[in-house]
Scaffold this active site. Sequence first.
Site, mmCIF file in Angstrom:
data_model
loop_
_atom_site.group_PDB
_atom_site.id
_atom_site.type_symbol
_atom_site.label_atom_id
_atom_site.label_comp_id
_atom_site.label_asym_id
_atom_site.label_seq_id
_atom_site.Cartn_x
_atom_site.Cartn_y
_atom_site.Cartn_z
ATOM 1 C CB THR A 1 -0.970 -0.038 1.197
ATOM 2 O OG1 THR A 1 -1.620 -1.324 1.164
ATOM 3 C CG2 THR A 1 -2.023 1.029 1.097
ATOM 4 C CG HIS A 2 4.724 1.810 -0.486
ATOM 5 N ND1 HIS A 2 5.838 2.530 -0.104
ATOM 6 C CD2 HIS A 2 4.617 0.799 0.402
ATOM 7 C CE1 HIS A 2 6.379 1.969 0.965
ATOM 8 N NE2 HIS A 2 5.657 0.907 1.291
ATOM 9 C CG ASP B 1 7.158 5.388 -1.625
ATOM 10 O OD1 ASP B 1 7.809 5.801 -0.700
ATOM 11 O OD2 ASP B 1 6.104 4.801 -1.536
ATOM 12 C CD GLU C 1 14.792 -10.444 10.105
ATOM 13 O OE1 GLU C 1 14.807 -10.609 8.880
ATOM 14 O OE2 GLU C 1 14.448 -11.312 10.909
ATOM 15 C CD GLN D 1 -8.232 -2.198 7.014
ATOM 16 O OE1 GLN D 1 -8.109 -3.371 6.683
ATOM 17 N NE2 GLN D 1 -7.219 -1.471 7.413
ATOM 18 C CG ASN E 1 -1.492 2.750 4.578
ATOM 19 O OD1 ASN E 1 -1.484 3.967 4.458
ATOM 20 N ND2 ASN E 1 -0.599 1.975 3.967
HETATM 21 C C1 U2F Z 1 2.791 -2.249 3.721
HETATM 22 O O1 U2F Z 1 1.522 -2.494 4.286
HETATM 23 P P1 U2F Z 1 0.249 -3.275 3.752
HETATM 24 O O2 U2F Z 1 -0.126 -2.780 2.418
HETATM 25 O O3 U2F Z 1 0.365 -4.741 3.904
HETATM 26 O O4 U2F Z 1 -0.822 -2.837 4.897
HETATM 27 P P2 U2F Z 1 -1.377 -1.446 5.357
HETATM 28 O O5 U2F Z 1 -0.348 -0.376 5.436
HETATM 29 O O6 U2F Z 1 -2.104 -1.715 6.618
HETATM 30 O O7 U2F Z 1 -2.409 -1.057 4.214
HETATM 31 C C2 U2F Z 1 -3.425 -1.908 3.820
HETATM 32 C C3 U2F Z 1 -4.459 -1.021 3.115
HETATM 33 O O8 U2F Z 1 -5.357 -1.820 2.375
HETATM 34 C C4 U2F Z 1 -6.699 -1.499 2.724
HETATM 35 C C5 U2F Z 1 -6.596 -0.904 4.122
HETATM 36 C C6 U2F Z 1 -5.259 -0.186 4.093
HETATM 37 O O9 U2F Z 1 -5.419 1.132 3.590
HETATM 38 O O10 U2F Z 1 -7.678 -0.045 4.355
HETATM 39 N N1 U2F Z 1 -7.554 -2.700 2.739
HETATM 40 C C7 U2F Z 1 -8.893 -2.568 2.520
HETATM 41 O O11 U2F Z 1 -9.400 -1.456 2.338
HETATM 42 N N2 U2F Z 1 -9.684 -3.687 2.528
HETATM 43 C C8 U2F Z 1 -9.186 -4.927 2.741
HETATM 44 O O12 U2F Z 1 -9.970 -5.886 2.735
HETATM 45 C C9 U2F Z 1 -7.796 -5.062 2.957
HETATM 46 C C10 U2F Z 1 -7.009 -3.921 2.972
HETATM 47 C C11 U2F Z 1 3.806 -2.839 4.665
HETATM 48 F F1 U2F Z 1 3.591 -4.186 4.727
HETATM 49 C C12 U2F Z 1 3.669 -2.194 6.038
HETATM 50 O O13 U2F Z 1 4.592 -2.768 6.915
HETATM 51 C C13 U2F Z 1 3.861 -0.687 5.934
HETATM 52 O O14 U2F Z 1 3.639 -0.081 7.193
HETATM 53 C C14 U2F Z 1 2.883 -0.133 4.895
HETATM 54 C C15 U2F Z 1 3.056 1.361 4.657
HETATM 55 O O15 U2F Z 1 4.319 1.641 4.163
HETATM 56 O O16 U2F Z 1 3.003 -0.819 3.650
#
Ligand code: U2F
Length: 418
Positions: free
Chosen positions: A19-20, A88, A156, A302, A321
């Site tokens: 989610t970038h 990014d 890590e 979400q 997020n």
């Molecule tokens: C990476 O994170 P992820 O993309 O794995 O997870 P989140 O930062 O929590 O973002 C998930 C987004 O997807 C949306 C939710 C979040 O905005 O609302 N979403 C949704 O709307 N419905 C769904 O059924 C499932 C998800 C990384 F892994 C993290 O460690 C970092 O902190 C993050 C930010 O850099 O990026």
Amino acid sequence: SEAKNDLKHIAVLAFPFATHAAPLFSLIRRLSTMAPKAKFTFFSTKESNNKVFSGQGRLENIKPYNVNDGLPEDYMISFENPHEPVGDAFFWFGADIARELHVPWVPLWTAGPRPLLLHLETDLVRQKMGGDGVPEDRTIDFLPGFSEIRAGDIPEELLYEDAIPEIPAMLYKMGQMLPRAAAVVSSSWEKLDPDVVNQLRSRLHNFLEVGPLVLTSPDPVMSDPQCCLEWLDKQKRGSVVYVCFGSMVIPPPHELAVLAEALEDCDSPFLWSVRDNPAERFPEGFLERTKEKGKVVSWTPQLKVLQHNATGVFLTHAGWNSISESIVGCVPMICRPIFGDQALNTRTVEGIWKIGVGIEGETMTKDGVTKAIKLILSTGEGEQMRKNVEHLQDLALDAVSNGSSSKNLEALLEVVTK
Ligand code: U2F
């Protein structure tokens, strides 16, 4: 003049994984309404652009530009296959491109302020905490505000160069380059972690927290194809356990199995977002047996789920997020971190903001999940967490309504259009 500023062309370089790109796109959508005559070109892969632009309607001044990722059409990105091009604030080489073009470089950091500070201090962190003999529970005593954070919470790939070879090199370089940026933008908000923000200000030229982006620039789409909100409407206030582990990884099968057992046996209803083929991931008969009390879907809106008054607790991987959205929705969390900044986020949620707990023993067991749900939904301690999260929610609302985030957004507009 203002009119001249409006005519700027702004190149936007997205990191196309996890989610970038979505938060970057939200930020650009907001800036594009503030500077309607400026042109924005959004560079990302076709797949990522299709996703972020989908359903957005007519966007006069933001154009997608698809960059070839060099991969065959049917290439699947997974953690077993970590060779995709990355970048990014992650795309630190934006600094070099900007220098050649004689334009300012303005990276967006899409995660929280604490990991950002640690990335800027990678050498120091490695020197103090990276040795073989450093116990997992040694705390960080060399940065103000970090005394609750332990060696085991540090990402890590920040601590060890060889964790996944390409990633530490990229992040290290990012930490070195960010002080060259004209401004560093972040999706957090100032009063959430003021000690850390002050330290970031002293290390970066212009540190601008403009979040939470879900409030600064709400997503107009947020579809609900599986009718989660309608289902939530039928549940009791504060009763539902919402489960989602983000966009990239899923906990190992044995943990999913014990989580399913815990949810089946506990008194609370649950909503579980599982990507791909949910049915294949659960113990036999689980979906059938729990269809009255549970709803399993492959996608939820979400933020709206977390803002719904039926949602009482969020079991999350502690991606940034998800944490911001849980705060905006005023929902305490149970965190099962998997990689990167997630252990640090978990520790911050638990030990600093006190708005949730990390899963006991770090991996899910039936007992651990059950205890955590009970703690949050039915004890005074859980009630206190809800009050704490409400306070942070207030700070977020203030920040975006004429507070620090809206001021920083104006300052950002000035930097990118001057
Ligand atoms: C990476 O994170 P992820 O993309 O794995 O997870 P989140 O930062 O929590 O973002 C998930 C987004 O997807 C949306 C939710 C979040 O905005 O609302 N979403 C949704 O709307 N419905 C769904 O059924 C499932 C998800 C990384 F892994 C993290 O460690 C970092 O902190 C993050 C930010 O850099 O990026």
